[in-house]
Design an enzyme around this catalytic site. Structure first.
Site, mmCIF file in Angstrom:
data_model
loop_
_atom_site.group_PDB
_atom_site.id
_atom_site.type_symbol
_atom_site.label_atom_id
_atom_site.label_comp_id
_atom_site.label_asym_id
_atom_site.label_seq_id
_atom_site.Cartn_x
_atom_site.Cartn_y
_atom_site.Cartn_z
ATOM 1 N N ASP A 115 12.123 -26.765 -21.209
ATOM 2 C CA ASP A 115 11.380 -25.982 -21.427
ATOM 3 C C ASP A 115 11.409 -24.336 -21.590
ATOM 4 O OD1 ASP A 115 8.670 -25.513 -22.416
ATOM 5 O OD2 ASP A 115 8.187 -25.197 -20.173
ATOM 6 N N PHE A 116 10.935 -23.571 -22.276
ATOM 7 C CA PHE A 116 11.001 -22.361 -22.610
ATOM 8 C C PHE A 116 9.773 -21.085 -21.645
ATOM 9 C CE2 PHE A 116 9.975 -17.804 -23.476
ATOM 10 C CZ PHE A 116 11.110 -17.570 -23.914
ATOM 11 N N ASP A 117 8.869 -21.294 -21.869
ATOM 12 C CA ASP A 117 7.405 -20.496 -20.935
ATOM 13 C C ASP A 117 7.206 -21.465 -19.893
ATOM 14 O OD1 ASP A 117 6.166 -18.753 -22.461
ATOM 15 O OD2 ASP A 117 6.209 -20.619 -23.956
ATOM 16 N N ASP A 171 7.724 -27.831 -17.264
ATOM 17 C CA ASP A 171 6.584 -27.473 -15.824
ATOM 18 C C ASP A 171 5.126 -27.754 -16.705
ATOM 19 O OD1 ASP A 171 5.259 -24.579 -16.683
ATOM 20 O OD2 ASP A 171 6.647 -24.823 -18.280
#
Length: 279
Positions: free
Chosen positions: A35-37, A221
């Site tokens: 994932d990124f954020d 997350d």
């Protein structure tokens, strides 16, 4: 004598230990998906200010030459994730893939282009209604609407009571989304209205099949990562080893499913870098 690689943390589950062992045994058949954020980039009050942790891209670049593929799977538009991540033109990441909008968009480093579907008409209709909708629900103060092209998101992180604003808006925004043929995707102080039929689990499963992966690591997350966690669990039940990394323990559902629990983007970068040294 060369220095010994940094020890890897031991997953807390047998599934996770088997997944890590399979990735290390045949890295050339493994996919590393993140994932990124909140996983590569810290969560910030203004999503436009999010940037990849300084150690994240070097860690991915160190891993990429050893594995079948590195993929970033994000709810953001693919092009935005590429800019905020600083992924373009990085030595080692020449074959990086970014699956944006939960897989509806795709950016390939090989071509440097984004492939995107036609926008869902319900997104424009919902976007037009949101200012009056938020005011009618007494939620305009402190909320912020993010334009995402293929989706639109309402952030409550700046509200006086972010969690209360989030809970107050969740059901009404779910109804608004349904009126326009959309679904609601809750996250950490954000509610996103987007087209149905695609999520990170669908995107990840399709990509693993495309590259012929034999094992997978997925790190995330937030609530939007739960479908990807579920997809890896399904693949494991079908015989594909996989390692689930909860990049933060804020979301209980992810922490409960994670084989490895980390503490934010800095810890994720450290782990990925250490993983590369063991390949």
């Amino acid at each position: 004598m060369g220095s010994q690689p940094e020890p890897l943390p031991t997953p807390v589950t047998q599934y996770g230990r088997d997944g890590l062992a399979a990735i290390l045994a045949r890295p050339e058949r493994a996919v590393i998906a993140v994932d990124f954020d909140g996983t590569l980039a810290e969560i910030v009050a203004d999503p436009e200010q999010a940037r990849a942790h300084p150690d994240a891209v070097p860690a991915l670049a160190a891993l990429a030459p050893h594995v079948a593929s590195v993929a970033v799977v994000t709810g953001r538009p693919a092009g935005v994730a590429v800019r905020y991540g600083g992924f373009a033109g990085v030595p080692g990441l020449e074959h990086l893939v970014v699956l944006g909008h939960y897989g509806a968009e795709r950016w390939d480093a090989v071509t440097g282009t984004v492939h995107t579907p036609d926008p869902h008409p319900g997104v424009a209709a919902a976007r037009a209604e949101l200012p009056g909708f938020l005011e009618a629900h007494g939620a305009w103060r402190g909320t912020w609407v993010e334009e995402k092209g293929q989706a639109v998101a309402v952030h409550t992180r700046r509200a006086q009571d972010p969690q209360a604003a989030f809970e107050a808006l969740r059901a009404p925004l779910t109804d608004l989304a349904a009126q326009h043929g959309l679904v609601i995707e809750p996250g950490r102080m954000v509610l996103e209205l987007r087209p149905p039929g695609m999520d990170k689990g669908v995107a990840l499963t399709a990509y693993l099949r495309e590259v012929g992966a034999e094992s997978v690591l997925y790190a995330g997350d937030d609530l939007g990562d739960l479908p990807a966690f579920g997809a890896v669990e399904k693949l494991r039940s079908d015989g594909m080893p996989g390692l689930l990394v909860a990049a933060d323990t804020v979301i209980d559902e992810l922490a409960e499913k994670g084989d490895l629990l980390l503490d934010g983007p800095a810890s994720v970068a450290t782990f990925l870098k250490a993983l590369a040294t063991h390949m």
